[in-house]
Design a protein around this motif. Structure first.
Motif, PDB file in Angstrom:
ATOM      1  N   HIS A  99       0.768  -1.389  -0.019  1.00  0.00           N
ATOM      2  CA  HIS A  99       0.092  -0.110   0.066  1.00  0.00           C
ATOM      3  C   HIS A  99       0.853   1.244   0.009  1.00  0.00           C
ATOM      4  O   HIS A  99       0.716   2.228  -0.790  1.00  0.00           O
ATOM      5  N   LEU A 100       1.944   1.162   0.744  1.00  0.00           N
ATOM      6  CA  LEU A 100       2.882   2.391   0.956  1.00  0.00           C
ATOM      7  C   LEU A 100       3.431   2.598  -0.520  1.00  0.00           C
ATOM      8  O   LEU A 100       3.628   3.773  -0.905  1.00  0.00           O
ATOM      9  N   SER A 101       3.844   1.700  -1.197  1.00  0.00           N
ATOM     10  CA  SER A 101       4.346   1.843  -2.666  1.00  0.00           C
ATOM     11  C   SER A 101       3.398   2.290  -3.628  1.00  0.00           C
ATOM     12  O   SER A 101       3.876   3.173  -4.365  1.00  0.00           O
ATOM     13  N   VAL A 157      -2.232   6.005 -15.855  1.00  0.00           N
ATOM     14  CA  VAL A 157      -1.929   4.692 -16.552  1.00  0.00           C
ATOM     15  C   VAL A 157      -1.142   3.701 -16.039  1.00  0.00           C
ATOM     16  O   VAL A 157      -1.257   2.445 -15.610  1.00  0.00           O
ATOM     17  N   ILE A 158       0.292   4.202 -15.559  1.00  0.00           N
ATOM     18  CA  ILE A 158       1.228   3.390 -14.923  1.00  0.00           C
ATOM     19  C   ILE A 158       0.768   2.726 -13.625  1.00  0.00           C
ATOM     20  O   ILE A 158       0.973   1.648 -13.395  1.00  0.00           O
ATOM     21  N   THR A 159       0.313   3.749 -12.678  1.00  0.00           N
ATOM     22  CA  THR A 159      -0.120   3.298 -11.425  1.00  0.00           C
ATOM     23  C   THR A 159      -1.142   2.236 -11.295  1.00  0.00           C
ATOM     24  O   THR A 159      -1.133   1.200 -10.619  1.00  0.00           O
ATOM     25  N   PRO A 160      -2.396   2.506 -12.097  1.00  0.00           N
ATOM     26  CA  PRO A 160      -3.298   1.433 -12.148  1.00  0.00           C
ATOM     27  C   PRO A 160      -2.854   0.154 -12.751  1.00  0.00           C
ATOM     28  O   PRO A 160      -3.438  -0.948 -12.315  1.00  0.00           O
ATOM     29  N   MET A 161      -1.777   0.348 -13.776  1.00  0.00           N
ATOM     30  CA  MET A 161      -1.154  -1.157 -14.299  1.00  0.00           C
ATOM     31  C   MET A 161      -0.339  -1.709 -13.343  1.00  0.00           C
ATOM     32  O   MET A 161      -0.468  -3.054 -13.175  1.00  0.00           O
ATOM     33  N   LEU A 162       0.264  -1.283 -12.438  1.00  0.00           N
ATOM     34  CA  LEU A 162       1.411  -1.786 -11.537  1.00  0.00           C
ATOM     35  C   LEU A 162       0.610  -2.281 -10.384  1.00  0.00           C
ATOM     36  O   LEU A 162       1.343  -3.227  -9.602  1.00  0.00           O
ATOM     37  N   ASN A 163      -0.564  -1.785  -9.880  1.00  0.00           N
ATOM     38  CA  ASN A 163      -1.148  -2.130  -8.571  1.00  0.00           C
ATOM     39  C   ASN A 163      -1.388  -3.339  -8.470  1.00  0.00           C
ATOM     40  O   ASN A 163      -1.136  -3.950  -7.386  1.00  0.00           O
ATOM     41  N   PRO A 164      -1.999  -4.240  -9.631  1.00  0.00           N
ATOM     42  CA  PRO A 164      -2.052  -5.720  -9.273  1.00  0.00           C
ATOM     43  C   PRO A 164      -0.791  -6.539  -8.891  1.00  0.00           C
ATOM     44  O   PRO A 164      -0.845  -7.172  -8.180  1.00  0.00           O
TER      45      PRO A 164
END
Length: 310
Positions: free
Chosen positions: A244-246, A278-285
């Motif tokens: 979560h912190l990341s 774009v990048i953050t929603p892609m990396l979240n999973p």
């Protein structure tokens, strides 16, 4: 002479990232790949949480809501960009621009609130573990998500309605890859003071206040972790909130960079916008699944069922 009413404006032009036709196929393939990865990854998170009874806890309830918001968030910008690249057009209708702004603000606000709620969840779990199930009961979890939706929908509706009253000049070019609110306001010929005041107030409320809540939660979490005697205990406790912190660091670091930038239409501003839209929603999973055994086990279960059905 009084400018014409905004209803005479039929479309805006989105400049995007490149004017060179040679780069368009590369951009199309890149953004299509990122969009598909984002949608598939977040859908798998939602399926994993919903299908595994062990994940029916507040933390994963909020995570599945975050995944849903991320799918919707990226879907407000990338599909239109892909259509424009494919058709070699830069236009977006007036109604489409207002709609894009509205949904962008809704799901961007939801991301902000959900990250704050998840920080509160971690704070309760680490600082008040004996009272966790009592405090984070299903009623409170549902209420927190509903309030987040209500605030996001309300603000976005008000800002969109205020946009509808504006008149626009002959310049219809938005130097961005989506209908960014600030850039659209710069094209208006009529008075935008109320729009800007509301934007600054809400940016403070939706940006600074939730971020302050996250900082407060993690300051208390850090204090609790430091009181744990064993190094192994400290590591295990910290690992529960590392993902979560990341995500918070990535989302707020790039998001605040956009809104504090003096020129959001520059390449630096657009790249920062790309990072948090774009990048953050892609990396979240990936961030939430790579170091989480429960999510890994649930994902393996979902994939086995999918392969078995096929």
């Amino acid at each position: 002479m009084e400018p014409r009413n905004q209803t005479s404006v039929s479309e805006f032009l989105l400049l995007g990232f490149s004017q060179d036709s040679e780069h368009q196929p590369i951009l199309f393939g890149l953004f299509l790949s990122m969009y598909l990865v984002t949608v598939l990854g977040n859908l798998l998170i939602i399926l994993a949480v919903s299908s595994d009874s062990h994940l029916h806890t507040p933390m994963y309830f909020f995570l599945s809501n975050l995944s849903f918001a991320d799918i919707c968030f990226i879907s407000t910008t990338i599909p239109k960009m892909l259509v424009n690249i494919q058709t070699q057009s830069k236009s977006i209708t007036y109604a489409g621009c207002i709609a894009q702004m509205y949904f962008f603000m809704v799901f961007g606000g939801m991301d902000t609130f959900l990250l704050t709620v998840m920080a509160y969840d971690r704070f309760v779990a680490i600082c008040h573990p004996l009272h966790y199930t009592v405090i984070m009961n299903p009623w409170l979890c549902g209420l927190l998500v509903l309030v987040s939706w209500f605030i996001s929908l309300s603000y976005s509706l008000i800002q969109s309605l205020l946009m509808l009253r504006l008149s626009f000049c002959t310049n219809r070019v938005i130097p961005h890859f989506y209908c960014e609110l600030t850039q659209a306001l710069m094209l208006a010929c009529s008075d935008t003071l109320v729009n800007h005041i509301l934007q600054y107030i809400v940016t403070g409320l939706l940006g600074i206040v939730p971020f302050s809540g996250i900082l407060f939660s993690y300051s208390r979490i850090a204090s609790s972790i430091l009181r744990i005697p064993s190094a192994n205990g400290k590591y295990k406790t910290f690992s529960t909130c590392a993902s979560h912190l990341s995500v918070v660091s990535l989302f707020y670091g790039t998001g605040l960079g956009v809104y504090l930038s003096s020129d959001a239409s520059s390449w630096r501003g657009m790249i920062a916008s790309l990072m948090y839209t774009v990048i953050t929603p892609m990396l979240n999973p990936f961030i939430y699944s790579l170091r989480n055994r429960d999510i890994k086990r649930a994902l393996q279960k979902v994939l086995r069922i999918t392969l078995y059905v096929q």
